[in-house]
Write a protein that holds these residues in place. Structure first.
Motif, PDB file in Angstrom:
ATOM      1  N   ARG A 167     -44.858  37.858  21.706  1.00  0.00           N
ATOM      2  CA  ARG A 167     -44.011  38.349  20.616  1.00  0.00           C
ATOM      3  C   ARG A 167     -43.091  39.468  21.089  1.00  0.00           C
ATOM      4  O   ARG A 167     -42.292  39.986  20.315  1.00  0.00           O
ATOM      5  N   TRP A 168     -43.214  39.859  22.363  1.00  0.00           N
ATOM      6  CA  TRP A 168     -42.422  40.985  22.865  1.00  0.00           C
ATOM      7  C   TRP A 168     -40.930  40.665  22.785  1.00  0.00           C
ATOM      8  O   TRP A 168     -40.486  39.651  23.312  1.00  0.00           O
ATOM      9  N   GLY A 169     -40.209  41.532  22.115  1.00  0.00           N
ATOM     10  CA  GLY A 169     -38.755  41.358  22.020  1.00  0.00           C
ATOM     11  C   GLY A 169     -38.302  40.476  20.880  1.00  0.00           C
ATOM     12  O   GLY A 169     -37.120  40.160  20.776  1.00  0.00           O
ATOM     13  N   ILE A 170     -39.222  40.066  20.041  1.00  0.00           N
ATOM     14  CA  ILE A 170     -38.843  39.319  18.841  1.00  0.00           C
ATOM     15  C   ILE A 170     -38.915  40.290  17.664  1.00  0.00           C
ATOM     16  O   ILE A 170     -39.925  40.974  17.495  1.00  0.00           O
ATOM     17  N   CYS A 204     -34.514  39.143  20.542  1.00  0.00           N
ATOM     18  CA  CYS A 204     -33.592  40.092  21.144  1.00  0.00           C
ATOM     19  C   CYS A 204     -33.071  39.507  22.446  1.00  0.00           C
ATOM     20  O   CYS A 204     -33.845  39.041  23.286  1.00  0.00           O
TER      21      CYS A 204
END
Lengths: 95, 484, 493
Positions: C203-206, C82
């Motif tokens: 992994r935040w925002g993927i 993102c």
């Protein structure tokens, strides 16, 4: 092992994906083949083996109970297909 | 603790279990940093995590873990040092992720028990099956538009404790006592505000009936009841409905039902063909929740005294009746008020004053104890004046009314109005002499055997003292004079 | 211009530091390269305006002497990350028109280090595929061609990320790897692809595919560049509960550090039916190269290897079926209007998801549903533990494991999409590392008889990417692989 069309339709219903008659036939064949292939897992003796759902070895980290987020209504609603005022809008739900 | 109800064809036993959803008291949500406070404008207390934006991830709130463990301790339950968050998968408009993060196989709290007391004074134990943490859903509004529903995610992700009882209740009264007791424990612990109207505490009630001694019947689950009254009405309705159904040769369907508050009846919520298959599995975005004994011990040390313990003390140390102790411990604030007001004073008199005068006045004024114009210390001050003989009980009631109206201290009112009781023997004797001198006929009649007139003389003396003469002394001295 | 394209990231950084070149010049060269290679269909959303601002900013940091690790280096981003206010679609119709109001942690880290964003790169829809053919934008095409000139698959799911770096249309790129989605396309396109240890990159925002397997990683032309960008991407993130709370070492130090005495394991189970002889030969060469460099080669056994693929094809779809439930036409993305909520869900998801995504959602739903959970999902999780334990045991005896990356070289577009299982077999060598959470790299090491690139894979214990870089640089040195695809933007060597 086969997955008949009724099962495909039941699963598709759970997953909220509409499938046409034709599609359900394709999926019925595909899923049957894939699951057949997956059946080979049965060869593995897993008696007494603990299931592994993730590989992390550290403990779950807790966050402090502070308000650090929210109050971003515009950002939350910005991409919505339909809104009214500060609400998301969906077709009427009848309980 | 079973009681039976009679149907057309014989006796029935009612079996009730309850799943209570209690909103955890915390500043922020279970897995996001947005506010968990009730009452914001729509979608304002919503983060990108709560709105299930792609790639957003949950991070657990330490306070919610503590509150769940504290509640478990309050329910005398087994605390699980290892628990797992699972995803409960289903589609609904106010469930933005398409799943609810909950705990399925490994809840944070295991078996426990709650002691309930019925109006006849009997006590019973209701077993707790488990307590787990989970996310609340958002809210759908169906009355804003003819063909649309509006979605507000402010509640989405707020922490809930689901407290599951064992099916060990057998009447609407027991169910009511259970929910009240549970609410009281949660409020004492400060882990849930217990506000049923706002939905901070709501119950799903499972009801079934069976012939005494037989296996459990098929149960129905009535969802989302947010008052004790609705819980009782639901049980009463369901019991009647199920008994009639079976006695007419029908069968109870295992189903989810809704309670209609306007009719007091329940009705089917979802069709059978759409049976749920929640596909629980461990949430791969989270790791197992673990903590050690030291963590639990620390919470134990900080635990407040719970109603059962306080009640025990009130009955056994203060000598209060079980009834008074119940009234005074129902709410944490009441017990605290009482402890302050009665500290170093006559416990019984204080209890009496609180449950009769103070609660009466609060009721009449329609306000809560928290808003009481009379503080615990002020009530204590009034009790002091009664105990040291400064005022009589009768005057005290007058003073209390004044206190309640003005918020002034009892002593100030007594001083201002000159209400202090006259206990000076010579002054009372003078008043008695005056009364006897002005009523010689009555004195003769009395001495002639008309003893009923004694009350008349007391009344006259009290009147002369404007009610301030110490009634005990008036009685005693008058007797001495008349019985010469 | 062609001189600029020839530079590796490490070389470009040196020139930028010496002010021999500017970030804007470098960007201009890549902009031209992107135009030249448009037919490869790598970029689904170019972001050249943003890139220009970033390049200007990078040049200022060089002037001030506070340039970050990646300052001025042109980088492409898989459309699964993102990116704030830049359309992010996961190459799915269901997310068309989604402009995230947030930036993923990994891309944030890269921009903070001064990286310049060229655009969003093509990939398989929701990263589900091994050929980039499930993308709503059509396949990214491999810049390498067969002798007959037919279009070859870039591999997948991070096809655009691999192809753009191989074609000189990006200096480096970001991808994600759930079952081989970095390593397989890297091998197909002749570039270096790293899948870090699970938990190393946030992994935040993927956009999530399978949360317990997904991991972001870089595509580069050299091992040295891989270590450079990886150092910027990695790091603990409090917003991701599965992110490891570890210091990120300076991985560049591991490159060319020598492998004297390093124990290399060769797993017997990776000799599979249908493997190209070219690949078998290359594997043997790799073994010899490492021995020549002073490593000790040991034959090992990973007995449950055979079961990794079927295990993966239960676990990944199960997680995906839940992760993709949020695409329901309510909060963002596509909606097909219907009278009732359920009809809207069903129509939106039938229309918005492609066939492979639907297939995987259905398999995952099936595997988790009542009555099948134990036989499929639970069984797969048990097998997953056995696979992990195989590696744990092996790493008692060896430091690094050497395998081929793929059983074949790149195949023509359309060749394998017809049969799901044939397509799944592409991941046979890469999937075990995801199941065990291990770091793995694919290094280009030679060409097939047809002149197509082939990769060797190195695996190491969790959080020992340093060993991977040491061994990979040893192979790279001896392989002398020449990145020369016919459809590149220019001469890259």
């Amino acid at each position: 092992m086969s997955v008949d069309k009724h099962v495909v339709k039941k699963i598709a219903r759970l997953a909220r994906i509409s499938v046409s008659e034709e599609k359900s036939e394709t999926f019925s064949a595909d899923l049957g083949n894939i699951l057949n292939w997956i059946e080979q897992l049965k060869e593995v003796n897993t008696d007494g083996v603990e299931p592994l759902s993730g590989v992390n070895e550290h403990a779950l980290v807790w966050r402090e109970d502070n308000i650090t987020d929210g109050e971003i209504t515009d950002k939350v609603l910005k991409n919505a297909p339909e809104t009214a005022g500060e609400f998301f809008v969906v077709p009427k739900v009848i309980e | 603790m079973s009681t039976f109800v009679s149907g057309r064809t014989g006796e029935w036993e009612i079996v009730i279990g309850m799943e209570v959803h209690a909103q955890v008291v915390s500043n922020s949500k279970l897995f996001s940093g947005s506010s968990a406070i009730f009452g914001a404008s729509p979608n304002n207390h919503v983060s990108l995590v709560d709105a299930a934006m792609p790639g957003m991830l949950p991070v657990i709130n330490a306070q919610c873990v503590k509150q769940a463990v504290l509640t478990g301790l309050g329910l005398n339950a087994k605390i699980n040092k290892f628990s797992v968050f699972d995803r409960k998968n289903y589609f609904y408009a106010d469930l933005p992720q398409g799943y609810q993060i909950s705990q399925f196989k490994h809840p944070i709290v295991g078996e426990g028990e709650v002691q309930i007391e019925l109006s006849d004074g009997s006590t019973h134990k209701v077993g707790i099956e488990r307590l787990h943490l989970e996310q609340d859903a958002g809210k759908s509004l169906h009355d804003q538009h003819p063909s649309k529903s509006y979605i507000d995610l402010n509640r989405s992700g707020v922490a809930l404790m689901e407290i599951v009882s064992k099916p060990e209740m057998h009447s609407a009264d027991q169910a009511a006592a259970y929910i009240k007791k549970l609410r009281s424990i949660l409020r004492y612990l400060g882990t849930c505000d217990g506000n049923m109207e706002e939905g901070s505490l709501r119950a799903d009630v499972n009801v079934s009936v069976r012939r005494p001694g037989e296996a459990l019947g098929t149960r129905t689950e009535t969802k989302n009841l947010n008052s004790v009254k609705f819980i009782m009405q639901t049980i009463e309705f369901e019991v009647q409905r199920q008994i009639e159904l079976i006695e007419d040769g029908g069968e109870v369907m295992q189903e989810t039902r809704l309670f209609d508050t306007s009719t007091g009846m329940t009705r089917t919520m979802r069709g059978k063909e759409d049976a749920h298959d929640y596909r629980y599995f461990p949430d791969p975005d989270l790791l197992p929740l673990t903590f050690d004994d030291a963590f639990i011990d620390e919470l134990k040390i900080g635990m407040p005294e719970l109603p059962d313990e306080i009640k025990f003390r009130m009955v056994n140390e203060y000598g209060l009746s079980s009834y008074d102790a119940n009234v005074l411990t129902e709410e944490r604030e009441t017990a605290a008020f009482y402890e302050l007001a009665s500290d170093g004073r006559d416990r019984k008199i204080t209890a009496n004053w609180m449950s009769v005068e103070l609660f009466g006045a609060l009721n009449k004024a329609g306000i809560e104890l928290a808003q009481s114009p009379v503080s615990p210390n002020q009530l204590g001050g009034l009790i002091d004046l009664i105990s040291d003989g400064s005022i009589s009980g009768k005057i005290a009631k007058e003073v209390f009314s004044e206190m309640f109206e003005t918020g002034k201290d009892a002593k100030l009112i007594v001083d201002e109005k000159g209400l202090k009781q006259v206990s000076d023997e010579s002054a009372i004797v003078t008043m008695i002499d005056d009364v006897l001198a002005t009523n010689p006929d009555k004195v003769n009649e009395y001495r002639g055997g008309k003893e009923k007139l004694f009350g008349f003389f007391v009344g006259q003396v009290m009147k002369a003292s404007k009610g301030q003469a110490n009634p005990g002394m008036v009685n005693k001295l008058l007797k001495q004079k008349l019985d010469l | 211009m062609s001189e600029l394209l020839k530079m590796t990231a490490t070389q470009a950084r040196k020139s930028l530091l010496k002010r021999e070149i500017s970030s804007v010049e470098l960007l201009n060269a890549y902009q031209t390269a992107m135009e030249k290679t448009e037919a490869l269909n790598n970029y689904v959303t170019p972001t050249l305006e943003v890139a220009k601002e970033m390049a200007i900013k990078a040049d200022k940091t060089y002037a001030k002497g506070n340039a970050g690790l990646l300052a001025g280096l042109p980088i492409g981003v898989k459309d699964l990350f993102c990116t704030k206010d830049i359309e992010t679609t996961a190459c799915s119709a269901i997310l068309k028109g989604f402009f995230p109001p947030y930036e993923s942690t990994v891309t944030s880290n890269v921009w903070k280090s001064g990286g310049v964003m060229l655009g969003k790169l093509n990939c398989d829809e929701f990263a589900m595929g091994s050929s980039n053919e499930t993308s709503i934008f059509g396949p990214a095409i491999n810049p390498w061609s067969k002798i007959d000139g037919s279009d070859l698959s870039s591999g997948g799911s991070s096809g655009g990320s691999a192809s753009s770096v191989a074609a000189g249309a990006a200096l480096m790129s970001l991808g994600t790897d759930t079952g081989g989605s970095i390593r397989q396309p890297a091998a197909f396109c002749g570039v270096v692809g790293l899948k870090p240890t699970y938990g190393r990159c946030s992994r935040w925002g993927i956009v999530a595919f399978a949360s317990s397997l997904d991991q972001a990683g870089p595509f580069t032309r050299t091992v040295e560049d891989s270590a450079l960008i990886f150092s910027a991407m990695a790091g603990h993130d409090q917003k991701d509960s599965t992110s490891a709370s570890l210091e990120t070492p300076n991985f560049s130090e591991a490159v060319n550090s020598g492998i004297e005495g390093l124990r290399i394991g060769i797993p017997a189970e990776y000799y599979v039916d249908g493997m190209d002889t070219d690949i078998l030969n290359l594997w043997k060469k790799g073994r010899a190269w490492l021995e020549q460099a002073g490593a000790k080669v040991v034959d090992i056994s990973l007995p449950h290897t055979k079961y990794a693929l079927p295990c993966y094809y239960i676990i990944a779809p199960a997680e995906a079926s839940s992760n993709l439930a949020r695409y329901d036409g309510v909060k963002y993305g596509k909606r097909i209007e219907k009278e009732s909520l359920d009809a809207m869900y069903e129509a939106t998801r039938a229309d918005g998801f492609g066939e492979e995504v639907q297939r995987r959602i259905l398999i995952g739903t099936y595997a988790l549903s009542a009555g099948y959970y134990d036989a499929y999902y639970l069984k797969a999780q048990q097998v997953r533990r056995l696979i992990k334990e195989d590696f744990d045991k092996a790493f008692n005896d060896v430091d690094v494991i050497l395998t081929p990356t793929t059983p074949t070289a790149a195949f023509p577009i359309g060749a394998e999409i017809v049969d799901p299982i044939t397509m799944y077999l592409n991941d046979v060598f890469t999937v075990p590392a995801n199941l065990a959470g291990l770091p793995g790299i694919s290094v280009p090491a030679g060409l097939s008889e047809q002149g197509l690139p082939l990769g060797l894979q190195l695996l190491a214990p969790s959080f020992r990417e340093d060993r991977i870089f040491s061994a990979a640089s040893a192979i790279e040195k001896q392989a002398e692989f020449s990145l020369a695809p016919v459809r590149a933007a220019g001469d890259l060597q």
